[in-house]
Design an enzyme around this catalytic site. Sequence first.
Site, PDB file in Angstrom:
ATOM      1  N   HIS A 140     -14.157 -51.864  34.783  1.00 48.09           N
ATOM      2  CA  HIS A 140     -14.200 -51.887  36.267  1.00 48.09           C
ATOM      3  C   HIS A 140     -13.741 -50.482  36.833  1.00 48.09           C
ATOM      4  O   HIS A 140     -12.483 -50.384  38.219  1.00 48.09           O
ATOM      5  CB  HIS A 140     -13.673 -52.919  36.290  1.00 48.09           C
ATOM      6  N   GLY A 239      -9.853 -62.153  25.378  1.00 47.57           N
ATOM      7  CA  GLY A 239      -9.122 -62.508  26.939  1.00 47.57           C
ATOM      8  C   GLY A 239      -9.888 -62.256  28.307  1.00 47.57           C
ATOM      9  O   GLY A 239      -9.515 -62.155  29.739  1.00 47.57           O
ATOM     10  N   ILE A 266      -7.975 -68.002  26.019  1.00 46.59           N
ATOM     11  CA  ILE A 266      -6.639 -69.168  26.160  1.00 46.59           C
ATOM     12  C   ILE A 266      -7.548 -70.127  26.824  1.00 46.59           C
ATOM     13  O   ILE A 266      -8.364 -69.232  28.939  1.00 46.59           O
ATOM     14  CB  ILE A 266      -5.524 -69.366  26.894  1.00 46.59           C
TER      15      ILE A 266
END
Length: 294
Positions: A140, A239, A266
């Site tokens: 990005h 992540g 997570i």
Amino acid sequence: MRFSRLLRSQFVPKHNPVYDKDIKLLEDFLISKPNILVLTGAGISTESGIPDYRSEGVGLYARTNHKPIQHIEFLRSGPTRQRYWARNFVGWPKFSSTKPNDTHIALARFQSEGRIQGIVTQNVDKLHTKAGAKDVIELHGSGYKVICLNCDYSVDRHEFQEELNSLNPEFKDAPDMIRPDGDVDIPQDYIENFKIPPCPKCGFHLKPEIVFFGDNVPRERHRIIAEMINKSDGLLVVGSSLLVFSGYRMVLQTKELNLPVALVNIGATRADPLADIKLDAKCGDVIPKLFCFK
């Protein structure tokens, strides 16, 4: 030191402990696939004090009503550009001084040791490069470069900061709250008189070399990544929830080649049903501990 760690961890969402057997499972996977490509997302940088957008309770969406800037808004609206650059200017010193954490450092080490093929990141924070990683593909773009929307002019973001500072000296004391792309939230009264220099080459608008929401990743970047996947033994995602398609696309390309995918994140990700290995864990509890087992 402890206070500093607490500040850095404020953007890390609640997570469960990870077990040695799970770390060993991922380590064995990497040993058996020594040409793995790594894709990282915002979850790798939350431990450095940069928030992500979507994490429950601590992400930007959970803490504010603001949404990331849309590409079409930046193109069409002078006030939008003024607001963006004012907030980015105030946030830049903190954003640019952020340091890589143990996960960035570990991945750079794995690359130098030949344990992984390379690193693609969705982040614009340059923390992989700061950690010593080489030839990082920034999916990005980067917040460290400013480009013209009309011509080939570009300038280092630090240099551009000095120009903004000379035009807007009163902004040095503006309050701020950092965001994932280096943008911040500041009061409206600090924004309305903010001055932005035009491109010195053609007089058009300047923007950071970041792929804003609603814009497209350059085709050449997609081509390079596709070649890396074709030459890889599989993909390790670290992540990222993979809700942005440009990252999820890499998973789909990998599975189309019948190559394995491992995930460390997570919470749930968009690619959980496709994963060969999934560790629901904090990146810093897993990646730095790899290749430490005897």
